[in-house]
Design an enzyme around this catalytic site. Structure first.
Site, PDB file in Angstrom:
ATOM      1  N   GLY A   1       1.024  -1.246   0.063  1.00  0.00           N
ATOM      2  CA  GLY A   1       0.203   0.008  -0.001  1.00  0.00           C
ATOM      3  C   GLY A   1       0.807   1.151   0.041  1.00  0.00           C
ATOM      4  O   GLY A   1       2.029   1.122   0.533  1.00  0.00           O
ATOM      5  N   CYS A   2       0.461   2.400  -0.337  1.00  0.00           N
ATOM      6  CA  CYS A   2       1.088   3.504  -0.484  1.00  0.00           C
ATOM      7  C   CYS A   2       1.554   4.068   0.790  1.00  0.00           C
ATOM      8  O   CYS A   2       2.705   4.336   0.982  1.00  0.00           O
ATOM      9  CB  CYS A   2       0.265   4.599  -1.174  1.00  0.00           C
ATOM     10  SG  CYS A   2      -1.180   4.906  -0.836  1.00  0.00           S
ATOM     11  N   TYR A   3       0.528   4.198   1.839  1.00  0.00           N
ATOM     12  CA  TYR A   3       0.879   4.470   3.165  1.00  0.00           C
ATOM     13  C   TYR A   3       1.981   3.556   3.644  1.00  0.00           C
ATOM     14  O   TYR A   3       3.007   4.121   4.178  1.00  0.00           O
ATOM     15  CB  TYR A   3      -0.251   4.412   4.054  1.00  0.00           C
ATOM     16  CG  TYR A   3      -1.255   5.927   3.803  1.00  0.00           C
ATOM     17  CD1 TYR A   3      -0.587   6.938   3.994  1.00  0.00           C
ATOM     18  CD2 TYR A   3      -2.350   5.687   3.639  1.00  0.00           C
ATOM     19  CE1 TYR A   3      -1.423   8.324   3.964  1.00  0.00           C
ATOM     20  CE2 TYR A   3      -3.346   6.461   3.327  1.00  0.00           C
ATOM     21  CZ  TYR A   3      -2.930   7.974   3.614  1.00  0.00           C
ATOM     22  OH  TYR A   3      -3.845   9.028   3.423  1.00  0.00           O
TER      23      TYR A   3
END
Lengths: 342, 342, 342, 342
Positions: free
Chosen positions: B145-147
């Protein structure tokens, strides 16, 4: 064997964009980077996005620093390029991102810039009639202004095909990077976010004679340009809304046909499908130009709207495209055509 | 001989960014592009920035359309990847930009996603301990995921070096593209411009267990993460402000040393010089991660801040980097390290 | 009979916002407007949004110019207020938007501001315990910092109710107007649009001891604050994400109850309904504070997020609210509670 | 004794802005608030900035709900106002923010809206010749479109004074709130931030005949308008760049004199001092209009640029200003002239 390139003015937005493109150019090796007030500083402190060059230190802009390269990009305030180019000699390709050698008419230069005319170099907008040939093998290139790039590509086909009266009206919105890194109150983030404002209204913007020059050449008669630039709340991009009274007999079809013909073989110019209008985000960071045309029957005007990235196709991309032509490399080498969107 | 790549979900932001990167990848040829609700449309109508692929038409997402490629990128809503991968078989590299195969703990998956756990694939964050080796030659990749990309890279060195208590506090700002193209009122431009707002507060965001998983692995004990995501008025970028109570004896020097060691050979991660803090614009459109660390003696906490582009290093860049490793290509091929700034 | 008000520092953002509010205040008549570097200029050239005062000319900031008013608002760089206030004498209400008289602890002042402590004035945040009474009839007011306003209102009820451990972690995003009109490269529109970046990280921001002072007073013990400010691409607004380890026995219900109790009679503070989170746009240009709370059971932390307009409730609104109290006017007179959204 | 006002369409941007202004209006008490798809919801969930009305619940838009008020504001999709007004009867003041009753020419209406013409009501732009008198005591008001407000005020003085040829060219940039809350992909924050794009090009925008109507009335002959609207990355504001060929003998002085004369007694219109150009931020949230004029001698054109807030003076402010006139209240009551800037 790599082409060695130097960039004079590497701490500004134009110089930084030249470097961004050169970092992705398979045939170029980046040599000297120079600045003036910022000489001695790490590039990373000034241009943190140029990650691979972060530890490079800016040298002062001197002939010594710039000598010994195959190509020198000048991103300097106007008035400085002539001296640098002369000292560098005829053996090196000099690509000037400044205004000094763009205008052919000395009177225009003097009126708008208030200093003696330095001369005229091959004009770095290969899509204009005759321009590509003049750039092949050239040792000097005058990169067009960002607005003239957007506006000339929007209107020269109409003038070349005799479709428009010689009085163009242009309103263009630019991202704030077009104003450079100058520390002026109206360029503060607090002032520009959420706001649109015009500047240089009434025929006084310095890009006006350059547009007129290009359109007049296409038309075979003098074309006046009423030009209003506006500052938009975005960092990059130009949206140029260009119009002119249509000549008798013009139709939506003949208008579109002129643009299809002008751009059928141009790798960087896209005439969008009918009904789709350009957006600056679509060309952000790319060398692409997106265009659309319309004929307003009630008003009797043709409208052409173009979107470019002022720093890429409008400055550094045009510079690298011209360099490729001058050096005999494939014209599109190292130049992205995909915008960074959304 | 080119690698042939297909992209499933090419009309969304993640799929579009994969295509943007593939367009500049010297060893990849783009094959099938698929969508679901948008099948049958020109890509140019949906993703006008992808100029060279504008005339491609989206096919429906079927095994038939995706078969016959060397690599298939999946940018689909979660829950769909397992079936597609199984049908494609073991011979093709499947790079999943979705969440399905990121978590190792089935209970975590079920708690946060409310469906049965599909399994675990090699994790596409090569900078994590052991991850690079697992990706080499892999046939399946779960892109983080980006986070979690931003947060894991910010904090794993501190946990790996035993410098931090196992309770991390993370507040991250993301550009709106992180929410995808979904038509929700709070994502309208009128709502997001000029506004910051949080969402998914209180331990409910689905990326929380993924962060905890990565940091726990580095720490050798369970690390809880108090995670607050916020929506910022920008299209791209994540700025993750990460902190934890420092273990006894930690100093600013020991903290910095841990990060220097962790990232000394990582091409995409830059620990900035002391005193310089990351900005998301500096990594926009690039696969670079910019980091800085600080030790707050009064509060007894270490603070690490990272900036990534959520769509590039946070999604599509991580995907292409992983593809390169899986296929035995140079890890950085086709991946820009220069951000598009200003 | 109108209250006559002077504004010292009328060319800056804080002074401009004071004027904006005074223009809508039914009991105030605007008298002298002063500046320093801008003395002699039309206000309209510096603050074009202050339409009704456009033709006013800024005087130099002298006691002479400021004398003869009922209230003088000071929006000056820190270090200048003491002398001005002394010269104006005890008969006039002086409302200081600067930092000089906010801190009670001289050592804190000296550590963070590097100059001798000038003293302590009644603190212009009426919502804090005891503050309202101290402001009634006061002749001197120290308007709180913008971040301390957002953070103190977010956390004091938790500390007042004994729900939180005395170590707060705060990450706040501010609009760029918080940095004033200073001409610094990182504040240019080109740099801030599309970008998030932190500054003053690691316990060094000057608002840190002010937050600690307010929260410690509520807690009855020293509360440390790990504070990370970040610059967001918007002109106005603060979103403060505040958290602390929950004391044993805290539940979501007890947390919410503490906030309902603290703010039940406060006209400018709204605890949003459960599930709705604050957005800075909702309070833009208003004196309202929007709050929401959450308890993260897994992390064992309570999270409180507040949104204020840094220039309105965070500066000029707080100043006018305090003036109203000091002069015995209705507390909310002239203060909008509706935000300018979208 | 308060004026009781109802707002139909209170969940949209226009309705919300009417409410924001009414909240600050000393003579108005807000009565029924209605919506359609949102009936039954708390207003605070839809319009969180309207803090004092957050707990109001939207009723369905019915005559019953709207009856019993002194004034009813309609912020409905076009085509619905005639029926509502008829049912409400002649005793109540109906202020229509929609398009239904703006055009005097039925053919224009049918061409641009594709439905039968409902009629013509007094036009809510008091600054136009004759308009103020027609509004005094009126029971019906057609609030102008946002673009026609900006463009008519920019150009009618030139046409009224016979200075311009009857072919106007207008390029205007609008904030995204002009498009309402509609959930369309191109209105997502990710798409609009950092981007400028045109729409409705070529004479097809519905506000075109309304501009032409107002300018033709001033000129005493038909004035065609070539109108190109563009979407700018901001929530609010219109910047209208308007030009026309100057009639023989026009000078910069005669041009300026015409505007000074037209606006010398208008409280909401400011002709800026020479050399200062309008910015939309300066009028944000206010009922002010900022204007500047220039004469481009080379192009032979006069250029007039106006800035308004599309939601305030362009919609809700014009509505309240008209209500004040219709009810015999002071024209500017409750209408801020100070913009919310920066």
């Amino acid at each position: 064997m790599a082409v060695r390139a130097a960039v004079a003015g590497a701490s500004g937005y134009a110089g930084g964009e030249v470097l961004r493109l050169l970092a992705g150019h398979p045939e170029v090796e980046v040599g000297a980077l120079t600045g003036n007030s910022n000489a001695g500083q790490r590039l990373g402190a000034l241009q943190p996005h140029l990650t691979p060059y972060a530890d490079r230190v800016l040298e002062p802009t001197t002939t010594q620093a710039l000598a010994g390269h195959d190509v020198v990009f000048l991103a300097l305030p106007h008035g400085q390029s002539a001296a640098v180019a002369e000292e560098l000699g005829d053996g090196v390709l000099v690509v000037d991102c400044g205004a000094d050698f763009r205008l052919t008419d000395a009177a225009d230069w003097e009126k708008f810039y208030g200093s003696p005319h330095a001369g005229t170099w091959p004009y770095g907008l290969p899509e204009l009639p005759g321009a590509r040939a003049a750039l092949q093998g050239a040792k000097r290139v005058a990169v067009p202004g960002c607005y003239p790039t957007a506006v000339s590509l929007a209107l020269f086909p109409a003038y070349g095909a005799g479709l428009a009266e010689p009085e163009a009206v242009v309103v263009a919105a630019t991202g704030t990077s077009g104003a450079g890194k100058s520390l002026k109150p109206h360029l503060l983030g607090s002032e520009v976010m959420g706001s649109m404002s015009p500047y240089g209204v009434g025929g006084v913007h310095r890009h006006t004679p350059e547009m007129s020059q290009n359109l007049s050449a296409a038309a075979g008669e003098r074309v006046s340009v009423s030009f209003t630039p506006t500052l938009a709340p975005m960092s990059r991009g130009i949206l140029a809304t260009c119009s002119a009274k249509a000549r008798p007999g013009v139709t939506g079809e003949s208008l579109r046909a002129a643009y299809e013909k002008a751009y059928q073989d141009e790798p960087f110019v896209t005439l969008l499908p009918e009904g789709q209008w350009p957006a600056t985000a679509s060309v952000q960071g790319s060398n692409s130009v997106h265009l659309q045309v319309a004929y307003d029957e009630d008003a009797g005007r043709l409208i052409v709207i173009s979107a470019v990235d002022n720093l890429t196709k409008g400055t550094a991309g045009g510079a690298v495209q011209s360099m490729n032509l001058a050096l005999g490399l494939p014209e599109g080498l190292g130049l992205p055509t995909v915008g960074v969107a959304p």
